[in-house]
Design an enzyme around this catalytic site. Structure first.
Site, PDB file in Angstrom:
ATOM      1  N   LYS A  22       0.851  -1.208   0.000  1.00  0.00           N
ATOM      2  CA  LYS A  22       0.000   0.000   0.000  1.00  0.00           C
ATOM      3  C   LYS A  22       0.879   1.248   0.000  1.00  0.00           C
ATOM      4  O   LYS A  22       0.676   2.167  -0.794  1.00  0.00           O
ATOM      5  CB  LYS A  22      -0.880   0.014   1.239  1.00  0.00           C
ATOM      6  N   ASN A  23       1.905   1.266   0.832  1.00  0.00           N
ATOM      7  CA  ASN A  23       2.707   2.493   0.994  1.00  0.00           C
ATOM      8  C   ASN A  23       3.735   2.666  -0.110  1.00  0.00           C
ATOM      9  O   ASN A  23       4.458   3.654  -0.132  1.00  0.00           O
ATOM     10  CB  ASN A  23       3.371   2.510   2.377  1.00  0.00           C
ATOM     11  N   CYS A 117      -4.437  12.796  12.413  1.00  0.00           N
ATOM     12  CA  CYS A 117      -5.269  11.600  12.588  1.00  0.00           C
ATOM     13  C   CYS A 117      -4.988  11.041  13.985  1.00  0.00           C
ATOM     14  O   CYS A 117      -4.255  11.643  14.770  1.00  0.00           O
ATOM     15  CB  CYS A 117      -4.965  10.579  11.501  1.00  0.00           C
ATOM     16  N   ARG A 122       0.635  14.888  12.289  1.00  0.00           N
ATOM     17  CA  ARG A 122       1.011  14.626  10.890  1.00  0.00           C
ATOM     18  C   ARG A 122       1.244  15.932  10.118  1.00  0.00           C
ATOM     19  O   ARG A 122       0.582  16.228   9.135  1.00  0.00           O
ATOM     20  CB  ARG A 122      -0.061  13.777  10.199  1.00  0.00           C
ATOM     21  N   ASP A 312       4.974   0.965  12.128  1.00  0.00           N
ATOM     22  CA  ASP A 312       3.726   0.299  11.725  1.00  0.00           C
ATOM     23  C   ASP A 312       3.627  -1.109  12.299  1.00  0.00           C
ATOM     24  O   ASP A 312       2.554  -1.704  12.274  1.00  0.00           O
ATOM     25  CB  ASP A 312       3.626   0.224  10.195  1.00  0.00           C
ATOM     26  N   ARG A 404      -8.804  -0.591   4.680  1.00  0.00           N
ATOM     27  CA  ARG A 404      -8.191   0.353   3.732  1.00  0.00           C
ATOM     28  C   ARG A 404      -6.734  -0.035   3.448  1.00  0.00           C
ATOM     29  O   ARG A 404      -6.152   0.433   2.490  1.00  0.00           O
ATOM     30  CB  ARG A 404      -8.264   1.785   4.239  1.00  0.00           C
TER      31      ARG A 404
HETATM   32  C1  EPZ Z   1       4.323   6.987   5.984  1.00  0.00           C
HETATM   33  O1  EPZ Z   1       3.575   8.055   6.539  1.00  0.00           O
HETATM   34  C2  EPZ Z   1       3.393   5.794   5.962  1.00  0.00           C
HETATM   35  N1  EPZ Z   1       2.248   6.099   5.112  1.00  0.00           N
HETATM   36  C3  EPZ Z   1       2.937   5.461   7.385  1.00  0.00           C
HETATM   37  O2  EPZ Z   1       2.143   4.297   7.329  1.00  0.00           O
HETATM   38  C4  EPZ Z   1       4.168   5.165   8.227  1.00  0.00           C
HETATM   39  O3  EPZ Z   1       3.764   4.913   9.562  1.00  0.00           O
HETATM   40  C5  EPZ Z   1       5.115   6.376   8.185  1.00  0.00           C
HETATM   41  O4  EPZ Z   1       5.460   6.666   6.812  1.00  0.00           O
HETATM   42  C6  EPZ Z   1       6.407   6.127   8.956  1.00  0.00           C
HETATM   43  O5  EPZ Z   1       7.051   4.995   8.444  1.00  0.00           O
HETATM   44  C7  EPZ Z   1       2.401   6.045   3.761  1.00  0.00           C
HETATM   45  O6  EPZ Z   1       3.476   5.759   3.246  1.00  0.00           O
HETATM   46  C8  EPZ Z   1       1.180   6.332   2.947  1.00  0.00           C
HETATM   47  P1  EPZ Z   1       6.434  10.475   7.935  1.00  0.00           P
HETATM   48  P2  EPZ Z   1       4.167   9.575   6.486  1.00  0.00           P
HETATM   49  O7  EPZ Z   1       6.293  11.688   7.107  1.00  0.00           O
HETATM   50  O8  EPZ Z   1       4.907   9.772   5.208  1.00  0.00           O
HETATM   51  C9  EPZ Z   1       6.834  13.842  11.180  1.00  0.00           C
HETATM   52  C10 EPZ Z   1       0.270   2.978   7.650  1.00  0.00           C
HETATM   53  O9  EPZ Z   1      -0.090   2.416   8.680  1.00  0.00           O
HETATM   54  N2  EPZ Z   1       6.756  14.789  10.054  1.00  0.00           N
HETATM   55  O10 EPZ Z   1       7.680   9.631   7.801  1.00  0.00           O
HETATM   56  O11 EPZ Z   1       3.072  10.495   6.816  1.00  0.00           O
HETATM   57  C11 EPZ Z   1       5.479  13.209  11.452  1.00  0.00           C
HETATM   58  O12 EPZ Z   1       4.719  14.051  12.304  1.00  0.00           O
HETATM   59  C12 EPZ Z   1       0.762   4.404   7.706  1.00  0.00           C
HETATM   60  O13 EPZ Z   1       0.329   2.438   6.512  1.00  0.00           O
HETATM   61  C13 EPZ Z   1       7.012  16.149  10.287  1.00  0.00           C
HETATM   62  O14 EPZ Z   1       7.305  16.554  11.410  1.00  0.00           O
HETATM   63  O15 EPZ Z   1       5.199   9.501   7.694  1.00  0.00           O
HETATM   64  C14 EPZ Z   1       5.806  11.914  12.121  1.00  0.00           C
HETATM   65  O16 EPZ Z   1       5.992  12.128  13.507  1.00  0.00           O
HETATM   66  C15 EPZ Z   1       0.525   5.013   9.059  1.00  0.00           C
HETATM   67  N3  EPZ Z   1       6.920  17.022   9.253  1.00  0.00           N
HETATM   68  C16 EPZ Z   1       7.151  11.529  11.498  1.00  0.00           C
HETATM   69  O17 EPZ Z   1       7.649  12.700  10.829  1.00  0.00           O
HETATM   70  C17 EPZ Z   1       6.601  16.628   7.979  1.00  0.00           C
HETATM   71  O18 EPZ Z   1       6.578  17.489   7.065  1.00  0.00           O
HETATM   72  C18 EPZ Z   1       7.040  10.431  10.469  1.00  0.00           C
HETATM   73  O19 EPZ Z   1       6.183  10.875   9.466  1.00  0.00           O
HETATM   74  C19 EPZ Z   1       6.349  15.261   7.753  1.00  0.00           C
HETATM   75  C20 EPZ Z   1       6.433  14.358   8.806  1.00  0.00           C
END
Ligand code: EPZ
Length: 424
Positions: A22-23, A117, A122, A312, A404
């Protein structure tokens, strides 16, 4: 409201085949906006999130055909609108991944701000930092009940630059790579995310003519190109689904053969399950998991960006630790609020205490069926795993989270001997 009824199921046994990730498929689909030639993506999982992304791309001008074998033919001759519809973006945070390719292809993008969420605020500050570094003018507009982000490239389009990510954000890395593909000059992303989904995206883009080096390391170089060409690509298997079934075999003390897996992508989960006494044999593209060969003992987990233990997998692994011998500690460092499943597991008889981002699990719990809810996609899977070993019947609500992100979830578990039914 749709629910799952999960009954104590005994050891899971048999074979399960992992679906496309999915990701990985969500950024791959977004990336097709960059290309005016046809893109073929194979092994696309049948998921609600994929359907939402399909609708968003179609609203922007993509023509998409879907075959029964999970093959998507996506052709964006021209991007008709640079504005993703609120109603669709609001359904899925990952919709924000269309911003980078839209900006790269059209020089403008207008995307509703993705909400937070259950697992955290996020934010998108690192995504916007990247677009600004490439010369885009980024503004946030409030319009009635919702806000949107607008990014407009400079008069010469986007110009490559060096960008440091304060946190190795997966989404920010993906969005900036896609924005930089057609930019003038070279872009460097430092402290980039190293997840396999980033590498899959870079491989896809390079096949269509992009020039990306270093994906999978903390420094990624993107040399801008002018045109892109037809591409065919197969999505990598879902490492989180793989980990989920590995834990399912462990928690039920079963023996499961996982097919179409990439052991390299789940090394931390393999290592941690082995520490607990689970026997694991990793082949080239399959993994055999034996939870029936000895006592299951506690261990400690700390989630980290890849290649660390994946956030995850935190809730599913915690469900498993509740029944292992002895005390375990789980520390969540990636998201600020990803312990929503603790109260649900405690309702089933687990004994878990949390303090900040640290959870202490007592182990040896006699789990009993209860009415619980899925608080996010992976926590939902954790509740199913707990339900498989809990005495009696567990009723899980809010299961849309699960559906989902996991293709044919019920069917795959039932084929291994799990007693799960879906009731309206
Ligand atoms: C991706 O989310 C995945 N989703 C998530 O999977 C996964 O948990 C996450 O990466 C971490 O591995 C998809 O790929 C669609 P991040 P993403 O940006 O990209 C902070 C699932 O269960 N951050 O790496 O949103 C954020 O707040 C989902 O399939 C900022 O501060 O994750 C978080 O604490 C859940 N500023 C951390 O980084 C930003 O601009 C990780 O977020 C962006 C992120």
């Amino acid at each position: 409201m749709t629910k799952y009824i999960v009954r104590q199921s005994g050891p899971l046994r048999g074979e399960v085949t992992i679906s496309g990730a999915k990701n990985a498929v969500l950024p791959l689909m977004a990336a097709t906006l960059l290309n005016d030639q046809e893109c073929v993506i194979r092994s696309v999982p049948h998921l609600r999130d994929v359907q939402v992304m399909k609708e968003i791309l179609e609203s922007l001008g993509s023509e998409i055909e879907e075959t029964e074998t999970g093959e998507f033919h996506i052709h964006t001759h021209d991007v008709k609108s640079a504005e993703a519809p609120y109603g669709l973006v609001n359904k899925m945070r990952a919709s924000f991944l269309v911003m980078g390719p839209l900006l790269g292809r059209k020089g403008i993008a207008r995307i509703p701000l993705p909400g937070g969420c259950a697992i955290g605020a996020r934010p998108i500050d690192l995504h916007l930092k990247g677009f600004k570094a490439l010369g885009a003018e980024v503004t946030i507009h409030e319009e009635g009940h919702y806000a949107y982000v607008e990014a407009v490239a400079g008069p010469q389009g986007l110009i490559g630059d060096r960008i440091y990510l304060d946190f190795p954000s997966v989404g920010a890395t993906e969005n900036i790579i896609m924005a930089a593909v057609l930019a003038e000059g070279t872009t460097y992303i430092e402290n980039a995310a190293e997840e396999p989904e980033i590498t899959d995206l870079a491989n896809f883009l390079n096949k269509m003519g992009a020039k990306i080096r270093g994906a999978g390391t903390d420094t990624i170089r993107i040399e801008g190109v002018k045109t892109l060409k037809h591409v065919t690509h197969t999505v990598i298997p879902d490492r989180i689904e793989t980990g989920t079934f590995m834990i399912a075999a462990a928690i039920t003390r079963g023996a499961v053969h996982i097919m179409n897996a990439v052991p390299d992508h789940v090394k931390p989960v393999i290592a941690k399950l082995r520490e607990c006494g689970v026997r694991i044999e990793a082949g080239d593209d399959d993994i055999i998991v034996r939870g029936d060969l000895g006592p299951l003992n506690s261990t400690d987990i700390k989630t980290l960006p890849y290649p660390g233990f994946p956030t995850d997998m935190q809730s599913p692994f915690m469900a498993f630790l509740t029944i292992c011998n002895g005390k375990s500690t789980v520390i969540e460092t990636v998201f600020e609020n990803r312990f929503m499943h603790v109260s649900q597991l405690n309702k089933m008889g687990a004994s878990i205490e949390t303090a900040g981002n640290r959870a202490s699990i007592k182990g040896n719990a006699m789990l009993r069926g209860s009415q619980v809810m899925a608080t996010d996609l992976r926590a939902g899977a954790a509740m199913v795993l707990a339900g498989l070993v809990a005495e009696g019947e567990t009723e899980i609500s809010e299961i849309y989270h699960i559906e989902r992100g996991y293709e044919n979830f019920i069917e795959k578990f039932a084929a291994l001997g799990a007693d799960i039914t879906r009731v309206e």
